[in-house]
Design a protein around this motif. Sequence first.
Motif, mmCIF file in Angstrom:
data_model
loop_
_atom_site.group_PDB
_atom_site.id
_atom_site.type_symbol
_atom_site.label_atom_id
_atom_site.label_comp_id
_atom_site.label_asym_id
_atom_site.label_seq_id
_atom_site.Cartn_x
_atom_site.Cartn_y
_atom_site.Cartn_z
ATOM 1 N N LEU A 1 0.804 -1.223 0.000
ATOM 2 C CA LEU A 1 0.000 0.000 0.000
ATOM 3 C C LEU A 1 0.840 1.278 0.000
ATOM 4 O O LEU A 1 0.289 2.365 -0.126
ATOM 5 C CB LEU A 1 -0.916 -0.003 1.226
ATOM 6 C CG LEU A 1 -1.920 -1.152 1.299
ATOM 7 C CD1 LEU A 1 -2.651 -1.132 2.634
ATOM 8 C CD2 LEU A 1 -2.888 -1.104 0.147
ATOM 9 N N ASP B 1 -1.258 10.076 -1.152
ATOM 10 C CA ASP B 1 -2.343 10.794 -0.461
ATOM 11 C C ASP B 1 -1.744 11.489 0.755
ATOM 12 O O ASP B 1 -1.421 10.851 1.747
ATOM 13 C CB ASP B 1 -3.422 9.800 -0.040
ATOM 14 C CG ASP B 1 -4.608 10.455 0.650
ATOM 15 O OD1 ASP B 1 -4.407 11.409 1.440
ATOM 16 O OD2 ASP B 1 -5.733 9.991 0.413
ATOM 17 N N MET C 1 -0.498 7.963 8.640
ATOM 18 C CA MET C 1 0.309 6.744 8.774
ATOM 19 C C MET C 1 1.640 7.051 9.462
ATOM 20 O O MET C 1 2.116 6.281 10.281
ATOM 21 C CB MET C 1 0.568 6.101 7.416
ATOM 22 C CG MET C 1 -0.659 5.542 6.776
ATOM 23 S SD MET C 1 -1.331 4.189 7.772
ATOM 24 C CE MET C 1 -2.807 3.871 6.862
ATOM 25 N N LEU D 1 -3.436 10.853 4.219
ATOM 26 C CA LEU D 1 -3.226 9.469 4.646
ATOM 27 C C LEU D 1 -1.768 9.242 5.027
ATOM 28 O O LEU D 1 -1.461 8.591 6.031
ATOM 29 C CB LEU D 1 -3.649 8.508 3.534
ATOM 30 C CG LEU D 1 -3.530 7.014 3.831
ATOM 31 C CD1 LEU D 1 -4.351 6.642 5.068
ATOM 32 C CD2 LEU D 1 -3.973 6.204 2.621
ATOM 33 N N SER D 2 -0.857 9.814 4.251
ATOM 34 C CA SER D 2 0.567 9.687 4.537
ATOM 35 C C SER D 2 0.913 10.277 5.909
ATOM 36 O O SER D 2 1.653 9.669 6.697
ATOM 37 C CB SER D 2 1.381 10.375 3.442
ATOM 38 O OG SER D 2 2.750 10.227 3.673
ATOM 39 N N GLU E 1 0.291 4.114 -2.698
ATOM 40 C CA GLU E 1 -0.995 4.795 -2.557
ATOM 41 C C GLU E 1 -1.010 5.677 -1.309
ATOM 42 O O GLU E 1 -1.575 6.764 -1.314
ATOM 43 C CB GLU E 1 -2.136 3.773 -2.513
ATOM 44 C CG GLU E 1 -2.489 3.207 -3.883
ATOM 45 C CD GLU E 1 -1.468 2.219 -4.428
ATOM 46 O OE1 GLU E 1 -0.719 1.607 -3.628
ATOM 47 O OE2 GLU E 1 -1.395 2.052 -5.652
ATOM 48 N N ILE E 2 -0.397 5.207 -0.240
ATOM 49 C CA ILE E 2 -0.325 5.994 0.997
ATOM 50 C C ILE E 2 0.494 7.256 0.765
ATOM 51 O O ILE E 2 0.097 8.350 1.151
ATOM 52 C CB ILE E 2 0.266 5.155 2.150
ATOM 53 C CG1 ILE E 2 -0.719 4.041 2.543
ATOM 54 C CG2 ILE E 2 0.610 6.027 3.349
ATOM 55 C CD1 ILE E 2 -0.130 3.001 3.473
#
Length: 182
Positions: free
Chosen positions: A91, A98, A105, A101-102, A94-95
């Motif tokens: 993932l 974004d 995380m 989202l990054s 994709e993380i």
Amino acid sequence: MVAEDSPINDETQEETPARQDVDVLLDVSELEVDRIKLTVRDLRAHVSVVAELASLRDAAAALLARAGTGTVAGNLTWFAERLLDSPAVALAPEIIADGALSRAMAADAHRAGAGPHMFDAWFADYLAAEQRTGRVHPEVDVGAFGFLIAGAVHNLIVSGEPYPRPGRGQIASVLAAVAARL
């Protein structure tokens, strides 16, 4: 992946989103993929990596415990492959793409004391332990080598299609060449 009842420690508990707030909610205890590409529009999802971060932290502890056993090259290869086989790696592109989202995380990773920001320390700590056993030369800068090995592994994690990951044999060969000079 949502780890609904698997906190990293007694102090940290991941909050599971309300089911109506997401289109996709995954609870996956083990996932093996070589590559994943997601194309979505207006998808609301919650991806929790708390359990995987704990697993990576445990793998780093296991690497440290391997000092003085097997071979340095074999241990480095085992850990590099463990990092590359992490479900979080599939993932990562994709993380990273974004921003929100990054950042979320990264915050999870820092709270857990695990994740890419720890890769260089994990490799360096292992090399320092091997240095204490006499299997790494005393003049080797383990911090510098830890940084370089971690950077190479991190590059393989985030580069994706434009820079395909070498096979396991090639990774083992490169790490054996590095270990031979330590």
